[in-house]
Design an enzyme around this catalytic site. Structure first.
Site, PDB file in Angstrom:
ATOM      1  N   TYR A 134       0.702  -1.464  -0.089  1.00  0.00           N
ATOM      2  CA  TYR A 134       0.114  -0.129   0.319  1.00  0.00           C
ATOM      3  C   TYR A 134       0.600   1.302  -0.145  1.00  0.00           C
ATOM      4  O   TYR A 134       1.464   2.097   0.699  1.00  0.00           O
ATOM      5  CB  TYR A 134      -0.979  -0.266   0.927  1.00  0.00           C
ATOM      6  CG  TYR A 134      -2.055   1.298   1.429  1.00  0.00           C
ATOM      7  CD1 TYR A 134      -2.281   1.899   0.758  1.00  0.00           C
ATOM      8  CD2 TYR A 134      -2.822   1.101   2.564  1.00  0.00           C
ATOM      9  CE1 TYR A 134      -3.214   2.958   0.221  1.00  0.00           C
ATOM     10  CE2 TYR A 134      -4.021   2.568   2.972  1.00  0.00           C
ATOM     11  CZ  TYR A 134      -3.595   3.570   1.732  1.00  0.00           C
ATOM     12  OH  TYR A 134      -4.859   3.938   2.251  1.00  0.00           O
ATOM     13  N   LYS A 162      -1.664  -1.297  -3.920  1.00  0.00           N
ATOM     14  CA  LYS A 162      -2.485  -0.789  -3.958  1.00  0.00           C
ATOM     15  C   LYS A 162      -2.149   0.646  -4.220  1.00  0.00           C
ATOM     16  O   LYS A 162      -0.704   1.135  -3.069  1.00  0.00           O
ATOM     17  CB  LYS A 162      -3.527  -0.680  -2.316  1.00  0.00           C
ATOM     18  CG  LYS A 162      -4.054   0.621  -2.495  1.00  0.00           C
ATOM     19  CD  LYS A 162      -5.216   1.417  -1.432  1.00  0.00           C
ATOM     20  CE  LYS A 162      -5.758   1.766  -1.765  1.00  0.00           C
ATOM     21  NZ  LYS A 162      -6.854   2.216  -0.038  1.00  0.00           N
TER      22      LYS A 162
END
Length: 302
Positions: A134, A162
């Site tokens: 992330y 992500k």
């Protein structure tokens, strides 16, 4: 396990006393699964993990594992200031039976690319689970860079990222040079661009209350490969994406959007405050217009 499809970083519904509303949590899970999301993430930014202690995060992870019952995969966030604490969150995730973990950059300390990689590899060694990275420099202060990705390539567990920087050049770099990472859209107003660059996953906070719109865009672009339809749908949902990504009241908007759909999401944890009347009215109008436009597009496509 590959991180593909619509992944909802589930919001934590609170009562007015800031106790977790477990009935609302169950309702949210059933709502999301019935609308076709592909996975759920516990302890993401949208879940307000940064305002929760270990006990609350562990309780939520356990409840979400019980509620999903293997119907959709569950990823549990490990975000924390210290590597040692992130490892404990990862171990907790494994203990509750999560399918994967979310590993982000530790906030505030602003580590180098090498230090981010060593942090992630330490977590990986501790639990040996599929990892979704992330990258969110807006909250963490730094980007995962090429050195980070090169070092993480030593473990097959790093299967998705992500990407939430908003920097289109990073999207190009990851899509071109690190396709094995499994690109997931983490910047909602760039979803169309992510799909054009091969992303097969979307971690989208707005799917807490509008999963149908997010599925429509994903299905058009990724499943059908119809970017003409995708552009039409993106035009319809872009005003909402701009509110969520650029409005400065991200958590509050998600929770009010859920309230509109009949989900008692409750207030955000302090220091955040609920939306004021004008902001609520503006968000409601954006959602209403989006729903009408997407319905019209779907009708024309039949």
């Amino acid at each position: 396990m590959q991180f593909e499809g619509i992944w909802t970083p589930i919001a934590t519904p609170y009562r007015d006393d800031f106790s977790v509303n477990l009935d609302a949590l169950e309702f949210t899970v059933e709502f999301l699964i019935s609308r076709g999301v592909h996975g759920i993430i516990s302890a993401g930014t949208t879940g307000e993990y940064y305002a929760q202690d270990f006990r609350e995060r562990a309780m939520l992870a356990g409840e979400l594992r019980r509620l999903t019952e293997g119907r959709v995969p569950l990823v549990v966030g490990t975000g924390s200031l210290r590597t040692e604490d992130s490892i404990e969150y990862a171990k907790m995730a494994k203990d509750v039976g999560a399918d994967g973990i979310l590993v982000t950059t530790p906030p505030y300390s602003m580590p180098t690319g090498r230090e981010i990689a060593l942090h992630a590899l330490a977590i990986d060694r501790a639990v040996d689970m599929p990892v979704m990275l992330y990258n969110y420099p807006g909250r963490m202060g730094v980007n995962m860079d090429e050195e980070t990705f090169d070092r993480l390539g030593r473990s097959p567990n790093f299967r998705g990222i992500k990407e939430s920087s908003g920097d289109i050049n990073r999207l190009h770099m990851i899509g071109r040079d690190y396709p094995h990472l499994g690109l997931l859209c983490g910047m909602d107003d760039q979803a169309l661009e992510f799909f054009a660059w091969g992303a097969r996953g979307w971690v989208c906070a707005g799917s807490n209350f509008a999963p149908e719109a997010h599925r429509a865009l994903y299905d058009a672009c990724v499943v059908e490969g119809d970017f003409t339809m995708g552009r039409a749908i993106m035009c319809a949902i872009l005003p909402l994406m701009r509110v969520l990504e650029q409005g400065g009241k991200f958590i509050q908007c998600i929770k009010h959007g859920m309230t509109i759909r009949g989900i008692p999401a409750g207030p955000p944890k302090k220091p955040l405050q609920p939306l004021n009347k004008d902001d609520r009215r503006a968000l409601e109008e954006v959602i209403r217009t989006m729903d009408m436009t997407i319905s019209a597009i779907a009708g024309e496509a039949k």
